[in-house]
Write an enzyme that holds these catalytic residues in place. Structure first.
Site, PDB file in Angstrom:
ATOM      1  N   HIS A 146      -6.026  -9.946  -1.188  1.00  0.00           N
ATOM      2  CA  HIS A 146      -5.915  -9.385   0.159  1.00  0.00           C
ATOM      3  C   HIS A 146      -5.557  -7.895   0.108  1.00  0.00           C
ATOM      4  O   HIS A 146      -5.974  -7.121   0.982  1.00  0.00           O
ATOM      5  CB  HIS A 146      -4.875 -10.163   0.972  1.00  0.00           C
ATOM      6  CG  HIS A 146      -5.311 -11.566   1.269  1.00  0.00           C
ATOM      7  ND1 HIS A 146      -4.425 -12.596   1.473  1.00  0.00           N
ATOM      8  CD2 HIS A 146      -6.557 -12.106   1.390  1.00  0.00           C
ATOM      9  CE1 HIS A 146      -5.102 -13.706   1.715  1.00  0.00           C
ATOM     10  NE2 HIS A 146      -6.389 -13.438   1.663  1.00  0.00           N
ATOM     11  N   CYS A 160       0.857  -1.190   0.000  1.00  0.00           N
ATOM     12  CA  CYS A 160       0.000   0.000   0.000  1.00  0.00           C
ATOM     13  C   CYS A 160       0.896   1.244   0.000  1.00  0.00           C
ATOM     14  O   CYS A 160       1.915   1.288   0.690  1.00  0.00           O
ATOM     15  CB  CYS A 160      -0.898  -0.015   1.229  1.00  0.00           C
ATOM     16  SG  CYS A 160      -1.947   1.469   1.379  1.00  0.00           S
ATOM     17  N   CYS A 214       0.000   3.419   3.654  1.00  0.00           N
ATOM     18  CA  CYS A 214       0.332   2.949   4.997  1.00  0.00           C
ATOM     19  C   CYS A 214       1.218   1.722   4.896  1.00  0.00           C
ATOM     20  O   CYS A 214       1.484   1.223   3.810  1.00  0.00           O
ATOM     21  CB  CYS A 214      -0.935   2.614   5.792  1.00  0.00           C
ATOM     22  SG  CYS A 214      -1.831   1.169   5.158  1.00  0.00           S
ATOM     23  N   CYS A 268      30.107 -24.330 -46.705  1.00  0.00           N
ATOM     24  CA  CYS A 268      29.030 -24.768 -45.808  1.00  0.00           C
ATOM     25  C   CYS A 268      29.351 -24.393 -44.361  1.00  0.00           C
ATOM     26  O   CYS A 268      28.445 -24.163 -43.557  1.00  0.00           O
ATOM     27  CB  CYS A 268      28.779 -26.260 -45.941  1.00  0.00           C
ATOM     28  SG  CYS A 268      30.241 -27.289 -45.661  1.00  0.00           S
ATOM     29  N   CYS A 303      -1.205  -9.807  -0.782  1.00  0.00           N
ATOM     30  CA  CYS A 303      -1.036 -10.527  -2.047  1.00  0.00           C
ATOM     31  C   CYS A 303      -2.172 -10.173  -3.001  1.00  0.00           C
ATOM     32  O   CYS A 303      -3.333 -10.053  -2.619  1.00  0.00           O
ATOM     33  CB  CYS A 303      -0.938 -12.030  -1.826  1.00  0.00           C
ATOM     34  SG  CYS A 303      -2.245 -12.757  -0.846  1.00  0.00           S
ATOM     35  N   HIS A 359      30.808 -32.299 -44.271  1.00  0.00           N
ATOM     36  CA  HIS A 359      29.827 -31.282 -44.662  1.00  0.00           C
ATOM     37  C   HIS A 359      29.107 -30.768 -43.417  1.00  0.00           C
ATOM     38  O   HIS A 359      28.761 -31.544 -42.528  1.00  0.00           O
ATOM     39  CB  HIS A 359      28.821 -31.892 -45.644  1.00  0.00           C
ATOM     40  CG  HIS A 359      27.767 -30.920 -46.106  1.00  0.00           C
ATOM     41  ND1 HIS A 359      28.061 -29.777 -46.813  1.00  0.00           N
ATOM     42  CD2 HIS A 359      26.408 -30.927 -45.945  1.00  0.00           C
ATOM     43  CE1 HIS A 359      26.939 -29.120 -47.074  1.00  0.00           C
ATOM     44  NE2 HIS A 359      25.929 -29.796 -46.561  1.00  0.00           N
ATOM     45  N   HIS A 374      -7.825  -4.653   1.651  1.00  0.00           N
ATOM     46  CA  HIS A 374      -7.249  -3.533   2.395  1.00  0.00           C
ATOM     47  C   HIS A 374      -7.613  -2.198   1.742  1.00  0.00           C
ATOM     48  O   HIS A 374      -7.991  -1.244   2.440  1.00  0.00           O
ATOM     49  CB  HIS A 374      -5.730  -3.690   2.460  1.00  0.00           C
ATOM     50  CG  HIS A 374      -5.034  -2.496   3.053  1.00  0.00           C
ATOM     51  ND1 HIS A 374      -4.971  -2.266   4.416  1.00  0.00           N
ATOM     52  CD2 HIS A 374      -4.396  -1.451   2.454  1.00  0.00           C
ATOM     53  CE1 HIS A 374      -4.316  -1.141   4.634  1.00  0.00           C
ATOM     54  NE2 HIS A 374      -3.950  -0.625   3.466  1.00  0.00           N
TER      55      HIS A 374
END
Length: 522
Positions: free
Chosen positions: A83, A70, A73, A179, A78, A476, A87
């Site tokens: 969650h 946040c 604060c 080659c 998660c 080759h 908040h």
């Protein structure tokens, strides 16, 4: 992110918001110092985050699940389990920062948002963190120039790339035993970052006209990605190689590995790479001290530790490398026997079948301690006398593209032959066990074989394989290249055919090209 910006940011910009935001970036997002990186994982930092118990979700205690902080604060939550959303709703704190990538999320707009002031602070702190970690500024944000925007306006036609698209696939005419050159050109033109560099016209030539190999490679990339299907005739490339690497001149069959190293060397010199220095004028930890595109992509750092057998003092040197040459069983160089009860198991997706050798086996041998013997004593700085010692090679810095050279051609005073031992190699390779940091962790008793799933820094994907058919005197070269994630093609000079993953993995293998799976950009 919304390019128009977010009006809810203005409510955040009060009091000491800049200092608070910088602390979050310093301690929990970019974490430039070893101390902040430890605290990000284990515990909170002091000061602003005194109330935080640890850098985990304050509701469920999870460390992963896209952790956000946040901005109003001291709260970590998660994102996956919402969650942080709960908040934000309860506290009406509408802004949070992603602790992995540093993006700002607005819960009112329900999106990651853009703000010029916040973005500026994020970039400044990221640069500081890079400098503290000794990384420097490797990649900068690309923005189109006025000229490029004008070109886009006057050329509105766009080429759509699909999974079945064949753009970039083009055969090369064999100009007489060339080659060896054609298969390396196919590998280089399908190296993602090298392709992006040349197709974005990044090379600024400082050489005389028609003598720059980088300019010719730039033209070659244009030819490959033009959409033309007829085989390309690389006569100018061959002429420049003969001019700048005279040991490869002539129509005799040459070694593809030798051509690769010579080509990278000439490209490196023609790129005019500047020396990278820090603010104090000292060279950075880039092994080649060069910021040209070749060194950015191909250069790694090889650490050599020589340990005195008497006082156990260690002398360490770090040398740049463009490729790793690996000994094979069947050569005159002793190759240790694989013990059925030891490390034989499935490593890097490889398993020992009927005693077959794997790429991981070769890397283990390359990085194992080697006793130098009484005939190669070194003067020990601790003992101040000549002592027997052991030498061990490990990877200090991994390149973006790792090239492994399987030493199939043996040349000695008594013997000249080709070694045809089959070596199995994986589609995905984890180089963590061969890092110098892993060796130090093992010595300190902290190394764990099970690597964190989020630690992808040392993981690679196979994108090109060069093969040699025939004998030492007559042979080759062909190559397999990856066009899309699971689409492979065999390049045999002018002929391009679709190949299966089984065809690739069953091939003998001479040069193996792996690309890092994850890169960090600014």
């Amino acid at each position: 992110m919304s390019p128009a910006g977010c009006s809810h940011v203005n409510g955040y910009k009060v009091d000491n918001w800049k200092q608070n935001l910088r602390v979050i970036y310093q301690c929990f997002v970019w974490s430039g110092t070893a101390e902040t990186r430890r605290r990000k994982v284990l515990q909170s930092d002091a000061g602003w985050t005194d109330l935080a118990k640890s850098c985990i979700c304050h509701m469920c205690g999870a460390h992963l699940n896209r952790l956000h902080s946040c901005l109003y604060c001291v709260f970590f939550g998660c994102f996956t389990k919402k969650h942080i959303h709960e908040h934000a709703k309860n506290k009406r704190h509408n802004l949070a920062i992603d602790l992995l990538y540093g993006g700002i999320y607005c819960f009112v707009c329900q999106d990651y948002i853009y703000d010029k002031d916040l973005e500026q602070i994020a970039k400044e702190e990221q640069r500081k963190a890079w400098k503290l970690q000794g990384i420097g500024e490797k990649y900068t944000t690309w923005e189109p120039t006025k000229r490029e925007l004008e070109l886009l306006r006057h050329n509105p036609k766009r080429r759509k790339i699909t999974t079945n698209c064949t753009i970039g696939l083009r055969g090369l005419i064999n100009l007489g035993n060339t080659c060896f050159m054609n298969c390396i050109v196919q590998a280089l033109t399908h190296t993602p970052l090298l392709r992006d560099f040349f197709l974005s016209d990044r090379h600024k030539c400082e050489m005389q006209s028609n003598s720059c190999l980088v300019c010719e490679m730039s033209q070659l990339f244009q030819e490959f990605y033009s959409g033309h299907r007829s085989p390309h005739i690389p006569f100018r490339l061959l002429h420049l190689v003969w001019t700048h690497a005279r040991h490869l001149a002539g129509y005799e069959q040459q070694d593809a590995h030798e051509f690769l190293i010579a080509a990278l060397d000439v490209l490196h010199r023609h790129c005019k790479g500047d020396t990278i220095r820090d603010d104090n004028g000292k060279k950075t930890n880039n092994p080649n001290h060069c910021n040209c595109i070749i060194d950015q992509i191909f250069t790694g750092g090889l650490q050599s530790d020589v340990t005195c057998q008497v006082c156990h003092g260690v002398s360490t040197t770090i040398d740049p490398f463009w490729d790793i040459s690996l000994d094979l069983p069947g050569s005159s160089t002793p190759f240790w026997p694989l013990s059925p009860g030891g490390d034989s198991g499935t490593v890097n997706g490889e398993s020992h079948l009927s005693g077959s050798t794997t790429l991981t086996d070769c890397l283990r041998r390359f990085t194992r301690p080697e006793h130098l013997g009484s005939s190669a004593k070194i003067k020990c700085g601790g003992c101040h006398s000549y002592q027997e010692s052991t030498k061990q090679l490990t990877m200090k810095k991994l390149p973006i593209v790792a090239c492994f050279h399987l030493k199939r051609f043996e040349h000695s005073a008594k013997l000249r032959r080709k070694i045809t031992t089959y070596v199995s190699f994986p589609l995905e390779l984890d180089m963590t066990p061969f890092m110098a940091s892993s060796k130090e962790s093992r010595m300190n008793g902290q190394y764990q074989q099970s690597v964190d799933i989020l630690n992808n820094d040392n993981k690679y994907s196979l994108f090109a394989v060069v093969n040699h058919q025939g004998t030492l005197e007559s042979g080759h070269y062909t190559s397999f290249i990856r066009q899309h994630k699971d689409q492979w093609f065999k390049c045999d000079d002018a002929i391009i055919t679709k190949a299966s993953i089984k065809d690739v993995l069953d091939s003998e293998g001479y040069l193996l090209f792996y690309h890092k799976q994850f890169l960090e950009y600014e």
